[in-house]
Design an enzyme around this catalytic site. Structure first.
Site, PDB file in Angstrom:
ATOM      1  N   TYR A  95       0.794  -1.228   0.000  1.00 45.63           N
ATOM      2  CA  TYR A  95       0.000   0.000   0.000  1.00 45.63           C
ATOM      3  C   TYR A  95       0.830   1.283   0.000  1.00 45.63           C
ATOM      4  O   TYR A  95       0.476   2.242  -0.701  1.00 45.63           O
ATOM      5  CB  TYR A  95      -0.998  -0.022   1.164  1.00 45.63           C
ATOM      6  N   GLU A 138      -9.149  -7.010   4.318  1.00 50.23           N
ATOM      7  CA  GLU A 138      -8.400  -8.098   3.681  1.00 50.23           C
ATOM      8  C   GLU A 138      -7.790  -9.034   4.716  1.00 50.23           C
ATOM      9  O   GLU A 138      -7.790 -10.260   4.526  1.00 50.23           O
ATOM     10  CB  GLU A 138      -7.332  -7.507   2.758  1.00 50.23           C
TER      11      GLU A 138
END
Length: 392
Positions: A95, A138
């Site tokens: 990310y 997630e």
């Protein structure tokens, strides 16, 4: 959390994203894939070349900006993203790479007169908020799959135990775990992630599971795509006995429990997830209308198998439409699927659950036709990763 000023800035950039979002995301991908080669396996280069991936990301960024005050309205889109990420094993460390490249792309594409420090700060906060949402969701899904019977986290080694030619373009591949232990039972409609080494480069792809999972093996059915690195490798190189790494099944385009008549409509290789749905529905003796469209009989996969099911299950009605028949097995209709054909092939009562999948133009037509025939929109389900407007 974003403050009121940051949310206002995000909303003010919506017109810029509407007109230039694709240019921004194209620049973003070019920069990131050049500077961070470790993330290249996570992205399909064919989708980069076609522009599909930049378009899909541009749509996601735009939807996020439009709904920055009402993120709960993005539930469907976020669910798709989470499942795709889990199937490809996107991890928290990825990310920051995406975030830094996205902010640089905003600055470089929009220019510093528009991408002021306040704009960059607002988008940095917005991206951080989204990343936190996705990472948390997630992780929950990774943990759920790891703890389920037959489940695992990360990769697991599987062996190709069988392959079958289904049509002139499609081959089925059956994978069983090398450790001989049970596998996680996928929901009908889900896909599996493959991790391969091709010519020294890692490749990851998701493929729909084309059979109801028995807890022992998985089946995918892959169409050979012109220029497709992975599909051609699977067709030409992967032999029975070879091993590869699989990620756990994922996906939210799944068959919901219902006693309404089920309508499954597919075009081309879009047939694959509907096969598992069909198997599951027949186990409940549910009425099923199975409609498949193909160019011709040579490329029509699974016809004999479906015909056999129809012979054994009177509640299954199947219809085939061939755009360009070339002799051989006959179709129920010739040409493109039309609203008139659907009107003939659907139950008279339009209170049905419809699932459809295929090429974008096909899906746009089916979506329009189902609506025209009175099938409730909330009962028409499909899987599409581009802008919803593209199917209008």
């Amino acid at each position: 959390m974003l403050n009121a000023e940051q949310r206002a800035i995000i909303k003010a950039t919506v017109p810029l994203l509407e007109s230039g979002g694709e240019a921004l995301t194209t620049h973003f991908y070019k920069m990131m894939l050049s500077e961070y080669p470790e993330v290249r396996p996570l992205f399909n280069q064919a989708h980069q070349a076609s522009g599909d991936q930049p378009r899909a990301l541009a749509n996601g960024v735009l939807m996020y900006a439009r709904h920055i005050d009402q993120l709960e309205q993005l539930g469907g889109l976020v669910g798709q993203i989470i499942n795709k990420h889990v199937a490809l094993q996107i991890l928290p460390e990825h990310y920051p790479i995406v975030g830094s490249c996205l902010l640089r792309a905003i600055e470089e594409v929009l220019g510093k007169d528009i991408a002021t420090p306040a704009v960059i700060d607002a988008w940095g906060a917005a991206y951080g908020q989204l990343a936190d949402i996705l990472i948390g969701a997630e992780e929950n899904l990774y943990k759920e799959k790891e703890e389920a019977e037959g489940g695992w986290r990360g990769t697991r080694e599987f062996r190709l135990v069988r392959r079958e030619q289904e049509s002139s373009e499609i081959v089925s591949f059956y994978f069983a775990p090398v450790d001989g232990m049970p596998v996680l039972k996928a929901e009908p409609g889900q896909y599996i992630g493959l991790k391969l080494d091709i010519d020294g480069a890692e490749q990851r792809r998701n493929y729909s599971l084309s059979a109801l999972c028995d807890g022992k093996e998985y089946r995918i059915s892959v169409k050979r795509e012109a220029g497709g690195k992975v599909s051609n490798y699977l067709h030409d190189e992967l032999k029975v006995g070879d091993t590869l790494q699989l990620f756990p099944p994922a996906g939210d385009f799944t068959l919901a429990a219902s006693d309404k008549p089920l309508v499954l409509i597919s075009g081309g290789v879009g047939i694959t997830p509907t096969l598992a749905m069909l198997q599951a529905a027949l186990q409940t003796r549910r009425e099923v209308h199975f409609i498949h469209c193909a160019r011709n009989g040579a490329v029509h996969a699974f016809r004999d198998w479906i015909d056999g099911l129809a012979a054994r299950h009177p509640q299954l009605k199947r219809f085939y439409c061939y755009a360009e028949p070339e002799g051989g097995a006959a179709a129920d209709a010739v040409g493109l699927l039309s609203e008139d054909l659907l009107a003939e092939w659907l139950p008279q009562e339009r209170d049905v659950d419809a699932y459809f999948l295929g090429p974008k133009g096909f899906m746009a037509a089916v979506k329009r036709q189902l609506k025209g025939l009175g099938v409730p929109e909330q009962q028409s389900r499909y899987e599409f990763f581009g802008p919803a407007a593209a199917l209008e």
